[in-house]
Design a protein around this motif. Structure first.
Motif, short mmCIF file in Angstrom:
data_model
loop_
_atom_site.label_atom_id
_atom_site.label_comp_id
_atom_site.label_asym_id
_atom_site.label_seq_id
_atom_site.Cartn_x
_atom_site.Cartn_y
_atom_site.Cartn_z
N ASP A 38 -5.20 -5.15 5.74
CA ASP A 38 -5.09 -5.01 4.29
C ASP A 38 -5.84 -3.77 3.79
O ASP A 38 -5.31 -2.99 3.00
N LYS A 39 -7.06 -3.60 4.23
CA LYS A 39 -7.86 -2.48 3.73
C LYS A 39 -7.34 -1.15 4.25
O LYS A 39 -7.46 -0.12 3.58
N THR A 40 -6.75 -1.17 5.46
CA THR A 40 -6.10 0.05 5.95
C THR A 40 -4.91 0.38 5.07
O THR A 40 -4.68 1.54 4.70
N ASP A 41 -4.15 -0.64 4.72
CA ASP A 41 -3.00 -0.46 3.84
C ASP A 41 -3.43 0.09 2.48
O ASP A 41 -2.86 1.05 1.97
N ILE A 42 -4.47 -0.52 1.90
CA ILE A 42 -4.98 -0.03 0.62
C ILE A 42 -5.51 1.39 0.76
O ILE A 42 -5.27 2.25 -0.09
N GLY A 43 -6.23 1.64 1.86
CA GLY A 43 -6.79 2.96 2.07
C GLY A 43 -5.74 4.05 2.16
O GLY A 43 -5.92 5.16 1.64
N GLU A 44 -4.61 3.74 2.81
CA GLU A 44 -3.53 4.72 2.92
C GLU A 44 -2.96 5.07 1.54
O GLU A 44 -2.72 6.25 1.23
N HIS A 45 -2.73 4.06 0.72
CA HIS A 45 -2.20 4.31 -0.62
C HIS A 45 -3.25 5.00 -1.50
O HIS A 45 -2.93 5.88 -2.30
N LEU A 46 -4.52 4.57 -1.35
CA LEU A 46 -5.58 5.19 -2.13
C LEU A 46 -5.72 6.67 -1.79
O LEU A 46 -5.93 7.50 -2.67
N ALA A 47 -5.57 7.01 -0.52
CA ALA A 47 -5.66 8.41 -0.10
C ALA A 47 -4.56 9.25 -0.76
O ALA A 47 -4.78 10.42 -1.12
N ARG A 48 -3.38 8.66 -0.93
CA ARG A 48 -2.29 9.37 -1.59
C ARG A 48 -2.61 9.62 -3.06
O ARG A 48 -2.30 10.69 -3.61
N VAL A 49 -3.24 8.65 -3.69
CA VAL A 49 -3.64 8.82 -5.09
C VAL A 49 -4.70 9.91 -5.22
O VAL A 49 -4.63 10.77 -6.10
N ILE A 50 -5.69 9.87 -4.33
CA ILE A 50 -6.75 10.87 -4.37
C ILE A 50 -6.19 12.27 -4.10
O ILE A 50 -6.61 13.25 -4.72
N ARG A 51 -5.22 12.35 -3.19
CA ARG A 51 -4.60 13.65 -2.90
C ARG A 51 -3.91 14.20 -4.15
O ARG A 51 -3.98 15.39 -4.44
N THR A 52 -3.24 13.32 -4.89
CA THR A 52 -2.58 13.74 -6.12
C THR A 52 -3.60 14.22 -7.14
O THR A 52 -3.43 15.28 -7.77
N LEU A 53 -4.67 13.45 -7.33
CA LEU A 53 -5.71 13.84 -8.29
C LEU A 53 -6.35 15.17 -7.91
O LEU A 53 -6.61 16.01 -8.77
N SER A 54 -6.61 15.34 -6.63
CA SER A 54 -7.25 16.58 -6.17
C SER A 54 -6.38 17.80 -6.44
O SER A 54 -6.90 18.89 -6.71
N ALA A 55 -5.05 17.62 -6.38
CA ALA A 55 -4.15 18.74 -6.65
C ALA A 55 -4.00 19.00 -8.15
O ALA A 55 -3.55 20.08 -8.55
N ALA A 56 -4.41 18.03 -8.97
CA ALA A 56 -4.18 18.14 -10.41
C ALA A 56 -5.38 18.67 -11.19
O ALA A 56 -5.23 19.11 -12.33
N VAL A 57 -6.58 18.65 -10.58
CA VAL A 57 -7.78 19.07 -11.31
C VAL A 57 -8.42 20.25 -10.59
O VAL A 57 -8.19 20.47 -9.39
N PRO A 58 -9.24 21.03 -11.29
CA PRO A 58 -9.91 22.17 -10.66
C PRO A 58 -10.76 21.75 -9.46
O PRO A 58 -11.37 20.68 -9.46
#
Length: 305
Positions: A38-58
């Motif tokens: 479960d936490k691996t699954d959540i971590g994979e999706h969370l990493a995608r969200v963080i990747r999006t945020l990192s590309a959107a902010v300075p």
């Protein structure tokens, strides 16, 4: 082993499975985290969200996050390293917070704050939510808000006010909300959803209406979410442990005992017997079908769901 010995062993294990029903939730969740993906699954999706945020902010901006109700879970390690501008852990369970507090103190981590409170009280009314921002988040919105398996403790009809408040008052202009929850229905009898429906449904007449797909549909109809991206995805998690007491601790967590539902002694015996025969005795894994809902605000490109 003779049939008499097997029956005695079964009875003893069932009794042990009933006795562990009042185990601390932090222990139950640790077992789920250790023996499922479960936490691996959540971590994979969370990493995608963080990747999006990192590309959107300075690149020079330190990100900030609020974790609602999942402070001691493994994804804390991801959040702690990615959100150096401040990580705020809101949890009603003091044991979960104490687990993190020990690590934060031991490793001298200075950007993590623990908030012991019930999010149902703090975030369901606009003025209280603004006060929470001022008093608990240093009066600065956060880039990410996570609700990882924490919406179980909030009635479905309160989800829209909750998301309205955190979206309006706590989330930065460019930010994301990531929610994860068990699917409300399943055709597979070996899932956590079917287990919950079998017992909470049959004993209390409860129909599980806690649906992230339905929440997505409701939010999409609201004007304040018109310019917010909403992404929904589904995953399947496997849980298996060859220890009946550990298995039952997770089952009690899934069945929301004792925090939400109060099962009688005879009902608890029926539950433990069913789990023994259906899962433990035949070494059958338990599965969980779950939904991920991601909201992006202020992201000009399509974010990862």
């Amino acid at each position: 082993m003779t049939s008499t010995s097997q029956q005695q062993s079964r009875s003893a294990l069932i009794e042990a499975g009933i006795r562990c029903a009042l185990s601390p939730m932090v222990d139950e969740d640790d077992i789920w985290s250790r023996y499922s993906n479960d936490k691996t699954d959540i971590g994979e999706h969370l990493a995608r969200v963080i990747r999006t945020l990192s590309a959107a902010v300075p690149l020079n901006r330190k990100l900030r996050a609020l974790s609602i109700g999942s402070s001691s879970e493994p994804q804390f390690r991801i959040l702690e390293t990615a959100f150096r501008g401040g990580l705020y852990l809101l949890d009603i369970d003091p044991n979960a917070l104490e687990t993190v507090r020990d690590r934060v103190t031991r490793q001298n981590i200075g950007h993590v704050s623990m908030i012991a409170a019930d999010y149902n009280e703090q975030l369901h009314e606009g003025q209280r939510t603004r006060q929470f921002l001022e008093q608990s988040l240093d009066n600065r919105p956060v880039d990410l808000i996570t609700l990882h398996h924490s919406l179980y403790y909030c009635e479905m009809e309160q989800w829209v006010p909750l998301f309205r408040n955190i979206h309006q008052h706590l989330l930065a202009r460019s930010g994301a909300i990531h929610a994860v929850l068990m699917a409300p229905s399943s055709r597979d009898p070996l899932t956590t959803t079917s287990l919950y429906s079998r017992f909470a449904g049959n004993y209390f007449g409860i129909c599980n209406d806690q649906s992230l797909p339905e929440l997505k549909r409701r939010l999409e109809r609201l004007p304040e979410f018109r310019n917010t991206q909403l992404h929904l995805s589904t995953s399947k998690v496997r849980f298996y442990v060859n220890d009946f007491v550990k298995l039952m601790k997770v089952v009690w967590m899934i069945l929301l005992y004792p925090g939400v539902h109060q099962y009688s002694d005879s009902q608890k015996k029926q539950i433990a017997s069913y789990v023994y025969d259906t899962f433990y005795a035949v070494q059958q894994p338990l599965y969980q079908e779950q939904h991920h809902l991601v909201l992006y605000r202020g992201i000009r490109f399509r974010g990862l769901g």
